[in-house]
Enzyme design. Structure first.
Site, mmCIF file in Angstrom:
data_model
loop_
_atom_site.group_PDB
_atom_site.id
_atom_site.type_symbol
_atom_site.label_atom_id
_atom_site.label_comp_id
_atom_site.label_asym_id
_atom_site.label_seq_id
_atom_site.Cartn_x
_atom_site.Cartn_y
_atom_site.Cartn_z
ATOM 1 N N HIS A 291 61.711 17.959 14.280
ATOM 2 C CA HIS A 291 61.070 17.425 15.484
ATOM 3 C C HIS A 291 59.987 18.408 15.961
ATOM 4 C CE1 HIS A 291 60.453 16.239 19.671
ATOM 5 N NE2 HIS A 291 60.814 15.035 19.263
ATOM 6 N N GLU B 215 55.544 10.686 14.605
ATOM 7 C CA GLU B 215 55.411 11.032 16.020
ATOM 8 C C GLU B 215 54.175 11.904 16.217
ATOM 9 O OE1 GLU B 215 59.449 10.732 18.103
ATOM 10 O OE2 GLU B 215 59.438 12.706 17.206
ATOM 11 N N GLY C 110 56.129 13.041 24.989
ATOM 12 C CA GLY C 110 56.260 13.545 26.355
ATOM 13 C C GLY C 110 55.040 13.300 27.226
#
Ligand code: 13P
Length: 260
Positions: free
Chosen positions: A99, A171, A177
């Protein structure tokens, strides 16, 4: 490109105590019970390590439960790390690897992720591998090159027969975010298609077609349906917009509606 069920999951990051996690899981299952075609989607949740066992139990086999990271070694002097052997005991279904926050705050590299992918496969987990370009890459027009290089390193020496277990989450780092990242459906479509082409170079065409490619980064109730119906994605990977069970259920409902 979607061949199986739509995959919809959430990464809780460093949020939720055991009690909160179990409460969320029960509420989510209760809400999913009210949906007609909930078997058209596979839902997964990725709690913090401390809550995995409790969530696995509360999920009654209806949700896939994952871990947010894992070390590549089975055991050893790696203070603070968690191994595949330990996760196997908890019955996790998938392991999230690479991630953007792991890369940014813990210096995780593609080479590290490659070792972890091999370990995850060896232990029978589905590796959920995150790839994505930085804003700077996008600005310089090297977004595609960046994800291709990530795919090349991360999936090096992976056997083609593992393809059905591989999940790639595209992503874009600049969308994670962010408020109103406004990624654009065409952009997602193009980048995911490019990821699949890169996978073809690594695994061959038929194996690459079996890899699940999902999208994450500012997914929310406003864009979920369009992403699902128009970007060609195999699923969605959600942070903030799914941290409340009711919100995640709404997002699942909207996605179900979008696939008709
Ligand atoms: P947000 O949905 O909060 O942008 O986070 C996405 C994410 O990091 C999923 O792994």
């Amino acid at each position: 490109m979607r061949t199986g069920r739509l995959l919809l999951g959430t990464n809780w990051k460093m949020n939720k105590t055991i009690r909160e996690s179990v409460d969320y899981t029960r509420r989510l299952l209760g809400l999913l019970d009210r949906f007609d075609r909930s078997d058209a989607v596979q839902v997964f949740v990725i709690p913090p390590y401390t809550a995995i066992e409790a969530v696995k139990r509360a999920s009654e086999g209806r949700l896939w439960v994952g871990a947010q990271n894992m070390h590549w070694a089975e055991r050893g002097a790696y203070t603070g790390e968690i191994s595949a052997l330990m996760l196997q005991e908890l019955g996790v279904d998938l392991v999230e690897l690479g991630h953007a926050e792991r890369r940014r705050y813990f210096n995780e590299t593609d080479a590290d992720v490659n070792r972890k992918v091999h370990t995850a496969l060896q232990y029978g987990f589905k590796p959920l591998v995150c790839v994505g370009e930085q804003l700077e890459d996008k600005r310089r027009g090297i977004g595609k090159e960046t994800v291709k290089n990530q795919v090349r390193t991360i999936f090096a020496n992976v056997e083609t027969d593992c393809a059905p277990r591989l999940i790639v989450a595209y992503e874009p780092v600049w969308a994670i975010g962010a408020e109103h990242a406004d990624v654009g459906i065409e952009y997602v479509r193009e980048m995911q298609a490019y990821i699949r082409t890169s996978l073809e170079e690594m695994l061959g065409r038929s194996a690459a077609a079996m890899v699940t490619v999902i999208y994450g980064g500012d997914v929310n109730l406003r864009n979920a349906a369009t992403l699902v119906s128009e970007s060609g994605t195999d699923g969605l990977f959600v942070g903030r917009a799914a941290w409340e069970a009711e919100n995640f259920a709404e997002l699942i409902r909207a996605s179900l509606k979008a696939i008709g």
